[in-house]
Scaffold this motif. Structure first.
Motif, PDB file in Angstrom:
ATOM      1  N   PHE A 132       0.826  -1.207   0.000  1.00  0.00           N
ATOM      2  CA  PHE A 132       0.000   0.000   0.000  1.00  0.00           C
ATOM      3  C   PHE A 132       0.863   1.262   0.000  1.00  0.00           C
ATOM      4  O   PHE A 132       0.682   2.164  -0.817  1.00  0.00           O
ATOM      5  N   TYR A 133       1.831   1.320   0.921  1.00  0.00           N
ATOM      6  CA  TYR A 133       2.661   2.515   1.024  1.00  0.00           C
ATOM      7  C   TYR A 133       3.552   2.688  -0.208  1.00  0.00           C
ATOM      8  O   TYR A 133       3.717   3.807  -0.713  1.00  0.00           O
ATOM      9  N   LEU A 134       4.144   1.598  -0.695  1.00  0.00           N
ATOM     10  CA  LEU A 134       4.990   1.711  -1.878  1.00  0.00           C
ATOM     11  C   LEU A 134       4.200   2.194  -3.082  1.00  0.00           C
ATOM     12  O   LEU A 134       4.713   2.975  -3.900  1.00  0.00           O
ATOM     13  N   ALA A 135       2.970   1.753  -3.216  1.00  0.00           N
ATOM     14  CA  ALA A 135       2.145   2.169  -4.351  1.00  0.00           C
ATOM     15  C   ALA A 135       1.972   3.682  -4.354  1.00  0.00           C
ATOM     16  O   ALA A 135       2.079   4.334  -5.408  1.00  0.00           O
ATOM     17  N   GLU A 136       1.711   4.267  -3.189  1.00  0.00           N
ATOM     18  CA  GLU A 136       1.527   5.716  -3.128  1.00  0.00           C
ATOM     19  C   GLU A 136       2.850   6.450  -3.380  1.00  0.00           C
ATOM     20  O   GLU A 136       2.878   7.497  -4.043  1.00  0.00           O
ATOM     21  N   ILE A 137       3.942   5.895  -2.869  1.00  0.00           N
ATOM     22  CA  ILE A 137       5.252   6.503  -3.099  1.00  0.00           C
ATOM     23  C   ILE A 137       5.609   6.459  -4.582  1.00  0.00           C
ATOM     24  O   ILE A 137       6.127   7.434  -5.146  1.00  0.00           O
ATOM     25  N   ILE A 138       5.323   5.343  -5.231  1.00  0.00           N
ATOM     26  CA  ILE A 138       5.601   5.203  -6.668  1.00  0.00           C
ATOM     27  C   ILE A 138       4.813   6.227  -7.464  1.00  0.00           C
ATOM     28  O   ILE A 138       5.334   6.844  -8.403  1.00  0.00           O
ATOM     29  N   CYS A 139       3.560   6.450  -7.094  1.00  0.00           N
ATOM     30  CA  CYS A 139       2.743   7.448  -7.797  1.00  0.00           C
ATOM     31  C   CYS A 139       3.333   8.845  -7.635  1.00  0.00           C
ATOM     32  O   CYS A 139       3.335   9.642  -8.579  1.00  0.00           O
ATOM     33  N   LEU A 190      15.146  -2.226 -12.593  1.00  0.00           N
ATOM     34  CA  LEU A 190      13.702  -2.156 -12.822  1.00  0.00           C
ATOM     35  C   LEU A 190      13.265  -0.689 -12.863  1.00  0.00           C
ATOM     36  O   LEU A 190      13.588   0.079 -11.966  1.00  0.00           O
ATOM     37  N   GLY A 191      12.559  -0.317 -13.904  1.00  0.00           N
ATOM     38  CA  GLY A 191      12.117   1.055 -14.059  1.00  0.00           C
ATOM     39  C   GLY A 191      12.928   1.849 -15.053  1.00  0.00           C
ATOM     40  O   GLY A 191      12.516   2.941 -15.454  1.00  0.00           O
ATOM     41  N   TYR A 192      14.091   1.326 -15.464  1.00  0.00           N
ATOM     42  CA  TYR A 192      14.940   2.097 -16.379  1.00  0.00           C
ATOM     43  C   TYR A 192      14.373   2.126 -17.800  1.00  0.00           C
ATOM     44  O   TYR A 192      14.301   3.179 -18.429  1.00  0.00           O
ATOM     45  N   LEU A 193      13.953   0.975 -18.320  1.00  0.00           N
ATOM     46  CA  LEU A 193      13.522   0.899 -19.718  1.00  0.00           C
ATOM     47  C   LEU A 193      12.174   1.549 -19.960  1.00  0.00           C
ATOM     48  O   LEU A 193      12.004   2.313 -20.905  1.00  0.00           O
ATOM     49  N   HIS A 194      11.199   1.244 -19.113  1.00  0.00           N
ATOM     50  CA  HIS A 194       9.828   1.708 -19.348  1.00  0.00           C
ATOM     51  C   HIS A 194       9.274   2.540 -18.196  1.00  0.00           C
ATOM     52  O   HIS A 194       8.063   2.655 -18.041  1.00  0.00           O
ATOM     53  N   GLY A 195      10.146   3.078 -17.387  1.00  0.00           N
ATOM     54  CA  GLY A 195       9.684   3.977 -16.348  1.00  0.00           C
ATOM     55  C   GLY A 195       8.828   3.293 -15.286  1.00  0.00           C
ATOM     56  O   GLY A 195       8.948   2.098 -15.020  1.00  0.00           O
ATOM     57  N   THR A 196       7.937   4.078 -14.704  1.00  0.00           N
ATOM     58  CA  THR A 196       7.104   3.599 -13.590  1.00  0.00           C
ATOM     59  C   THR A 196       6.259   2.398 -13.967  1.00  0.00           C
ATOM     60  O   THR A 196       5.982   1.539 -13.129  1.00  0.00           O
ATOM     61  N   CYS A 197       5.860   2.344 -15.225  1.00  0.00           N
ATOM     62  CA  CYS A 197       5.001   1.250 -15.669  1.00  0.00           C
ATOM     63  C   CYS A 197       5.632  -0.106 -15.399  1.00  0.00           C
ATOM     64  O   CYS A 197       4.953  -1.052 -15.026  1.00  0.00           O
ATOM     65  N   GLU A 198       6.943  -0.197 -15.581  1.00  0.00           N
ATOM     66  CA  GLU A 198       7.660  -1.438 -15.354  1.00  0.00           C
ATOM     67  C   GLU A 198       7.494  -1.922 -13.915  1.00  0.00           C
ATOM     68  O   GLU A 198       7.357  -3.115 -13.653  1.00  0.00           O
ATOM     69  N   ILE A 199       7.519  -0.975 -12.974  1.00  0.00           N
ATOM     70  CA  ILE A 199       7.390  -1.322 -11.562  1.00  0.00           C
ATOM     71  C   ILE A 199       5.939  -1.660 -11.228  1.00  0.00           C
ATOM     72  O   ILE A 199       5.657  -2.616 -10.505  1.00  0.00           O
ATOM     73  N   LYS A 200       5.012  -0.880 -11.762  1.00  0.00           N
ATOM     74  CA  LYS A 200       3.599  -1.130 -11.496  1.00  0.00           C
ATOM     75  C   LYS A 200       3.159  -2.500 -12.004  1.00  0.00           C
ATOM     76  O   LYS A 200       2.236  -3.101 -11.451  1.00  0.00           O
ATOM     77  N   GLU A 201       3.803  -2.986 -13.064  1.00  0.00           N
ATOM     78  CA  GLU A 201       3.420  -4.265 -13.648  1.00  0.00           C
ATOM     79  C   GLU A 201       4.096  -5.451 -12.977  1.00  0.00           C
ATOM     80  O   GLU A 201       3.824  -6.601 -13.333  1.00  0.00           O
ATOM     81  N   HIS A 202       4.952  -5.212 -11.986  1.00  0.00           N
ATOM     82  CA  HIS A 202       5.596  -6.327 -11.290  1.00  0.00           C
ATOM     83  C   HIS A 202       4.540  -7.124 -10.537  1.00  0.00           C
ATOM     84  O   HIS A 202       3.534  -6.592 -10.062  1.00  0.00           O
ATOM     85  N   GLU A 203       4.788  -8.419 -10.397  1.00  0.00           N
ATOM     86  CA  GLU A 203       3.795  -9.304  -9.777  1.00  0.00           C
ATOM     87  C   GLU A 203       3.474  -8.930  -8.332  1.00  0.00           C
ATOM     88  O   GLU A 203       2.408  -9.276  -7.812  1.00  0.00           O
ATOM     89  N   PHE A 204       4.392  -8.215  -7.651  1.00  0.00           N
ATOM     90  CA  PHE A 204       4.118  -7.800  -6.277  1.00  0.00           C
ATOM     91  C   PHE A 204       2.863  -6.931  -6.199  1.00  0.00           C
ATOM     92  O   PHE A 204       2.179  -6.910  -5.175  1.00  0.00           O
ATOM     93  N   PHE A 205       2.557  -6.221  -7.277  1.00  0.00           N
ATOM     94  CA  PHE A 205       1.392  -5.339  -7.284  1.00  0.00           C
ATOM     95  C   PHE A 205       0.203  -5.936  -8.031  1.00  0.00           C
ATOM     96  O   PHE A 205      -0.752  -5.209  -8.329  1.00  0.00           O
TER      97      PHE A 205
END
Length: 401
Positions: A122-129, A326-341
């Motif tokens: 939950f907290y990481l999601a808001e920080i990522i945004c 993670l996040g270098y090639l496609h930015g935030t989207c790469e992290i948001k699409e990780h299975e953790f989320f």
């Protein structure tokens, strides 16, 4: 984006009633303040001009960043500038007050000083945004750590302390994601439909990690001096930065090597933050700065228990080569699409009215004269006056803005 037509007003220092000291940071002191013309408390950061030239410069930079963030309707996970003030003695600026303290204090209130994976998510999601919003505007944060993540009255988080941030030209990443329409959200007065914290994030009430009432603990804030290692001149905008900044245990390998860095330093820090939230310690801490930097450059993070989605994400964020991170090639989207989320509704984060922890409003009544406060610090202790606990505290960024 809808522009905010109103310019943050200039504060009148004589009209402010400082209630208490919230904390001391590398560049200034933060007070909980009431303005006679306002009915809401706010946090006022005060930098004494005589302290250092670097503090003045960083204060002016932070105010500039906050003005940019306030040019549009405020982002729900970032602060906005309420007002500022400057005279021959002080540089001051005000932002919303966050009564929940920071994530470091919150973590130390848990039984094992760690968060559950669901709460971390939950907290990481808001920080990522919040980081996504900054990166899209060409701002690399460069100081992500638990002490700089504050809990608002609503229970949602906000990033703070932008004096080490830097303007860079955004690199084209082919980001497949589109940011949520945060411009429609007002972080002060929200009236969304009631939505409790999702089951896939919040544990059952009996095992709620925030029900523990044990005292908090502050860790030493080992901030690296924001000076260039190679005497590079920092230009207003560039694709990479060569300045050596950050907090010791959160500094990325490329910063230590002096290779120049860009937005990926924030994703490295996100990996360190996630590790600390999960295990209660940072992954590369040594006995001293030299050993810590050596581990950052050479060692791999150690994990406890079976591999999981969260440890997989940490490993990919703590990739020492920033171009493979993670996040270098496609930015935030790469992290948001990780299975953790997986299963997380990014568009509904702002509608959660029951986050893991919702602070109670605690505004201790009192009055502090700001000018007198700084005068006291220059005087030796005497029987007529002894410094308070807040005034004695060093290297603390409880609410460091």
């Amino acid at each position: 984006m809808e522009e905010n037509k109103t310019t943050p007003p200039e504060l009148e220092l004589d009209n402010l009633r400082a209630i208490k000291v919230l904390g001391k940071g590398a560049t200034g002191t933060v007070f909980l303040v009431h303005d006679k013309s306002r009915d809401l408390p706010f946090a006022l950061k005060v930098v004494e001009k005589s302290s250092s030239h670097h503090a003045d410069r960083r204060a002016i930079h932070e105010i500039s960043v906050l003005r940019r963030l306030s040019a549009a309707v405020p982002h729900p996970f970032l602060p906005y500038l309420i007002g500022s003030f400057e005279n021959p003695e002080f540089i001051c600026w005000a932002i919303p007050y966050c009564p929940g303290g920071d994530l470091n204090v919150l973590r130390y209130r848990q039984n094992d000083h760690v968060f559950s994976p669901a709460v971390i998510r939950f907290y990481l999601a808001e920080i990522i945004c919040a980081l996504e919003y900054l990166h899209e505007r060409g701002i690399v944060y460069r100081d992500l750590k638990p002490e700089n993540i504050l809990v608002q009255q609503s229970g949602h988080v906000t990033l703070t302390d932008f004096d080490l941030s830097r303007d860079l030209i955004p690199r084209k990443t082919g980001n497949r994601c589109f940011s949520s329409d945060y411009e429609e959200v007002n972080p002060v007065k929200q009236t969304p439909q009631k939505r409790k914290f999702p089951r896939f994030v919040l544990p059952k009430r009996g095992n709620h990690p925030f029900h523990n009432k044990k005292g908090s603990k502050k860790t030493k804030n080992a901030r690296v001096s924001p000076l260039s290692r190679r005497n590079h001149i920092e230009f207003p905008t560039n694709e990479r930065s060569n300045s050596f900044v950050g907090t010791e245990e959160y500094v990325s390998p490329e910063v230590i090597r002096g290779d120049g860095h860009e937005f990926s330093v924030d994703w490295w820090a996100l990996g360190v933050l996630c590790y600390e939230m999960l295990y209660g310690k940072t992954p590369f801490k040594g006995k001293n700065r030299k050993e810590t930097f050596s581990k950052i450059l050479l060692a791999e993070p150690e994990y406890i228990g079976k591999p999981s989605a969260v440890t997989d994400m940490i490993g990919k964020l703590l990739e020492k080569d920033p171009t493979r991170r993670l996040g270098y090639l496609h930015g935030t989207c790469e992290i948001k699409e990780h299975e953790f989320f997986d299963g997380l509704r990014w568009d509904l984060l702002t509608e959660v009215l029951r986050p893991p922890f919702v602070p109670s409003t605690d505004e201790t009544d009192g009055r502090i004269d700001i000018r007198e406060y700084f005068q006291r610090l220059k005087l030796p202790p005497s029987p007529l006056w002894s410094p308070s606990r807040e005034e004695c505290r060093h290297n603390v960024s409880l609410t460091e803005f």
